[in-house]
Scaffold this motif. Structure first.
Motif, PDB file in Angstrom:
ATOM      1  N   LYS A  74      -8.920   3.890   0.162  1.00 35.16           N
ATOM      2  CA  LYS A  74      -9.665   3.028  -0.778  1.00 35.16           C
ATOM      3  C   LYS A  74      -8.896   3.361  -2.159  1.00 35.16           C
ATOM      4  CE  LYS A  74     -14.162   2.834  -3.125  1.00 35.16           C
ATOM      5  NZ  LYS A  74     -15.298   3.643  -3.318  1.00 35.16           N
ATOM      6  N   ASN A  75      -8.590   4.542  -2.232  1.00 31.34           N
ATOM      7  CA  ASN A  75      -7.779   4.686  -3.510  1.00 31.34           C
ATOM      8  C   ASN A  75      -6.400   3.858  -3.732  1.00 31.34           C
ATOM      9  OD1 ASN A  75      -9.950   6.235  -4.665  1.00 31.34           O
ATOM     10  ND2 ASN A  75      -8.952   7.973  -4.184  1.00 31.34           N
ATOM     11  N   LYS A 126      -8.662  -6.662  -0.859  1.00 32.33           N
ATOM     12  CA  LYS A 126      -9.423  -6.807   0.414  1.00 32.33           C
ATOM     13  C   LYS A 126     -10.302  -5.503   0.655  1.00 32.33           C
ATOM     14  CE  LYS A 126      -6.503  -9.517   3.403  1.00 32.33           C
ATOM     15  NZ  LYS A 126      -5.329  -9.452   4.519  1.00 32.33           N
ATOM     16  N   LYS A 127     -11.352  -5.612   1.230  1.00 33.63           N
ATOM     17  CA  LYS A 127     -12.003  -4.345   1.708  1.00 33.63           C
ATOM     18  C   LYS A 127     -11.432  -3.734   3.007  1.00 33.63           C
ATOM     19  CE  LYS A 127     -16.829  -2.722   2.350  1.00 33.63           C
ATOM     20  NZ  LYS A 127     -18.130  -3.210   2.521  1.00 33.63           N
ATOM     21  N   ILE A 128     -10.605  -2.692   2.871  1.00 36.71           N
ATOM     22  CA  ILE A 128     -10.184  -2.040   4.091  1.00 36.71           C
ATOM     23  C   ILE A 128     -10.457  -0.759   4.384  1.00 36.71           C
ATOM     24  CG2 ILE A 128      -8.168  -3.470   3.649  1.00 36.71           C
ATOM     25  CD1 ILE A 128      -6.539  -0.989   2.691  1.00 36.71           C
ATOM     26  N   LEU A 183       0.719  -1.236   0.181  1.00 34.65           N
ATOM     27  CA  LEU A 183       0.013  -0.018   0.250  1.00 34.65           C
ATOM     28  C   LEU A 183       0.889   1.228   0.202  1.00 34.65           C
ATOM     29  CD1 LEU A 183      -2.879  -1.069   2.329  1.00 34.65           C
ATOM     30  CD2 LEU A 183      -3.188  -0.347   0.371  1.00 34.65           C
ATOM     31  N   ILE A 184       1.828   1.428   0.757  1.00 36.43           N
ATOM     32  CA  ILE A 184       2.846   2.335   0.896  1.00 36.43           C
ATOM     33  C   ILE A 184       3.861   2.687  -0.311  1.00 36.43           C
ATOM     34  CG2 ILE A 184       4.767   3.438   2.327  1.00 36.43           C
ATOM     35  CD1 ILE A 184       3.607   2.277   4.764  1.00 36.43           C
ATOM     36  N   GLY A 185       3.942   1.481  -1.039  1.00 39.38           N
ATOM     37  CA  GLY A 185       4.741   1.553  -2.199  1.00 39.38           C
ATOM     38  C   GLY A 185       3.787   2.098  -3.258  1.00 39.38           C
ATOM     39  N   ALA A 186       2.514   1.854  -3.162  1.00 39.76           N
ATOM     40  CA  ALA A 186       1.680   2.404  -4.345  1.00 39.76           C
ATOM     41  C   ALA A 186       1.404   3.850  -4.147  1.00 39.76           C
ATOM     42  CB  ALA A 186       0.465   1.811  -4.106  1.00 39.76           C
ATOM     43  N   ILE A 187       1.795   4.670  -3.286  1.00 44.16           N
ATOM     44  CA  ILE A 187       1.658   6.146  -3.162  1.00 44.16           C
ATOM     45  C   ILE A 187       2.689   6.865  -4.078  1.00 44.16           C
ATOM     46  CG2 ILE A 187       2.030   8.037  -1.677  1.00 44.16           C
ATOM     47  CD1 ILE A 187       1.562   6.434   0.807  1.00 44.16           C
ATOM     48  N   ASP A 188       1.961   7.559  -4.562  1.00 50.19           N
ATOM     49  CA  ASP A 188       2.816   8.500  -5.921  1.00 50.19           C
ATOM     50  C   ASP A 188       3.496   9.746  -5.280  1.00 50.19           C
ATOM     51  OD1 ASP A 188       3.497   9.776  -7.998  1.00 50.19           O
ATOM     52  OD2 ASP A 188       1.723  10.077  -8.954  1.00 50.19           O
ATOM     53  N   LEU A 189       4.834   9.522  -4.864  1.00 55.48           N
ATOM     54  CA  LEU A 189       5.428  10.674  -4.183  1.00 55.48           C
ATOM     55  C   LEU A 189       5.556  11.931  -5.151  1.00 55.48           C
ATOM     56  CD1 LEU A 189       8.034   8.608  -2.015  1.00 55.48           C
ATOM     57  CD2 LEU A 189       5.748   9.746  -1.287  1.00 55.48           C
ATOM     58  N   SER A 190       5.377  11.722  -6.539  1.00 57.54           N
ATOM     59  CA  SER A 190       5.568  12.825  -7.436  1.00 57.54           C
ATOM     60  C   SER A 190       4.205  13.780  -7.217  1.00 57.54           C
ATOM     61  CB  SER A 190       5.468  12.631  -8.583  1.00 57.54           C
ATOM     62  OG  SER A 190       4.538  11.820  -9.036  1.00 57.54           O
ATOM     63  N   LYS A 249       1.781   9.073   2.625  1.00 54.82           N
ATOM     64  CA  LYS A 249       2.589   8.285   3.260  1.00 54.82           C
ATOM     65  C   LYS A 249       2.749   8.397   4.729  1.00 54.82           C
ATOM     66  CE  LYS A 249       7.190   6.415   2.178  1.00 54.82           C
ATOM     67  NZ  LYS A 249       8.377   6.505   1.657  1.00 54.82           N
ATOM     68  N   ALA A 250       2.935   9.476   5.310  1.00 57.34           N
ATOM     69  CA  ALA A 250       2.948  10.005   6.668  1.00 57.34           C
ATOM     70  C   ALA A 250       1.749   9.558   7.462  1.00 57.34           C
ATOM     71  CB  ALA A 250       3.175  11.275   6.940  1.00 57.34           C
ATOM     72  N   ILE A 251       0.706   9.734   6.667  1.00 57.82           N
ATOM     73  CA  ILE A 251      -0.659   9.451   7.274  1.00 57.82           C
ATOM     74  C   ILE A 251      -1.025   7.833   7.418  1.00 57.82           C
ATOM     75  CG2 ILE A 251      -3.296   9.194   6.699  1.00 57.82           C
ATOM     76  CD1 ILE A 251      -3.032  11.985   5.508  1.00 57.82           C
ATOM     77  N   ILE A 252      -0.608   7.011   6.284  1.00 56.52           N
ATOM     78  CA  ILE A 252      -0.821   5.550   6.530  1.00 56.52           C
ATOM     79  C   ILE A 252       0.027   5.037   7.562  1.00 56.52           C
ATOM     80  CG2 ILE A 252      -0.446   3.345   5.308  1.00 56.52           C
ATOM     81  CD1 ILE A 252      -3.007   5.181   4.410  1.00 56.52           C
ATOM     82  N   GLU A 253       1.152   5.671   7.683  1.00 56.48           N
ATOM     83  CA  GLU A 253       2.469   5.078   8.240  1.00 56.48           C
ATOM     84  C   GLU A 253       2.066   5.285  10.025  1.00 56.48           C
ATOM     85  OE1 GLU A 253       5.284   2.555   9.719  1.00 56.48           O
ATOM     86  OE2 GLU A 253       4.888   3.224   7.509  1.00 56.48           O
TER      87      GLU A 253
END
Length: 298
Positions: A229-230, A239-241, A121-128, A136-140
């Motif tokens: 969700k995104n 998975k429904k998360i 999930l964290i790897g799917a975040i577009d840091l650009s 990223k900070a929110i999920i972590e």
């Protein structure tokens, strides 16, 4: 006493006397509104002081046709609180909801994510993307501290005690607690705070709020759900998360790695240990090892 007056005073009681969070107060109010709607349809003119058990039994019977057992149990619990309030405030001398029984429901085990799924999930975040570092900070933070979504959106800069390794969290019922925070989570928050947030145009009302939206205001709960969700979609996670899934994962992973249940209870801000005990059902493999290691007869 009419229903409008009763609803308003009940809400004040929940907020002031019981110190419940605004979301909980609104849920109780919605449950009461369902009863009022039913009475208007079938027993027009009945006020809160005239309700008898037969009215409530008829309501519950009707309710069972349209909502599931878990929702029924929650609504009945809300109604019981309302009539207890009327008793406490001497509006009534009896409690018509006393014999109401909620349907028996099994404990629903919370969904969790593995560490590899969280990394995906964290790897799917577009840091650009402008909000990439923030997300990223929110999920972590959700996973690293086990926060409720309402606690996350309310987190303030003045709640961060990074030198001591803690954050201060305002939980349910406006109860404050200190939650440990790891170095990795601190690092990601600092990147967002010092390299992204500092350059934003911040609304005066949100000057102390940590996580902000594009307009420089506090994020809403709905926005956090949308972000999660995104991300799940981007990571192709089947998975429904929800944001709460990270809280469950936080507790489960701590327990699986040998953390004390009482310590997990304190970190999650659970009032009762029985709420925390639900995580015992998720992985019992370590229990056998504990007996073999520590019991004198092992």
């Amino acid at each position: 006493m009419n229903w409008k007056q009763a609803q308003k005073e009940f809400q004040n009681y929940l907020r002031i006397e019981r110190g419940l969070a605004e979301n909980t107060v609104q849920n109780y109010s919605l449950d009461l509104a369902k009863l009022i709607q039913f009475l208007d349809q079938y027993y027009e003119g009945i006020n809160p002081l005239q309700i008898e058990p037969t009215h409530l039994y008829a309501f519950v019977h009707q309710l069972a046709k349209v909502v599931n057992a878990r929702s029924q149990a929650r609504i009945i619990s809300g109604l019981k609180s309302f009539f207890e309030y009327l008793l406490i405030e001497d509006f009534r001398v009896d409690n018509p909801s006393e014999l109401l029984e909620a349907p028996k429901i099994g404990r629903k085990l919370p969904d969790t994510l593995s560490t590899s799924e969280i990394d995906r999930l964290i790897g799917a975040i577009d840091l650009s993307h402008p909000q990439g570092e923030r997300n990223k900070a929110i999920i972590e933070t959700l996973y690293g501290c086990g926060l409720r979504v309402s606690e996350l959106v309310g987190l303030r800069l003045s709640d961060l005690y990074f030198e001591e390794g803690f954050i201060s969290v305002l939980g349910k019922g406006n109860k404050q607690r200190l939650v440990p925070i790891g170095n990795f989570t601190i690092k990601l928050i600092n990147i967002y705070k010092d390299e992204v947030r500092v350059h934003e145009s911040i609304d005066k009302s949100a000057s102390d709020i940590l996580f902000l939206n594009r307009r420089g205001k506090a994020l809403t709960r709905v926005m956090i759900f949308t972000i999660v969700k995104n991300l799940a979609k981007a990571a192709n996670l089947q998975k429904k998360i929800s944001p709460h899934t990270f809280r469950h994962s936080f507790a489960t992973h701590l327990l699986e790695n040998g953390a004390d249940l009482r310590a997990i209870q304190q970190m999650l801000g659970h009032e009762s240990i029985t709420t925390t005990e639900i995580y015992m059902h998720l992985d019992t493999s370590h229990l056998k090892e504990t007996v073999l290691k520590y019991h004198p007869r092992a």
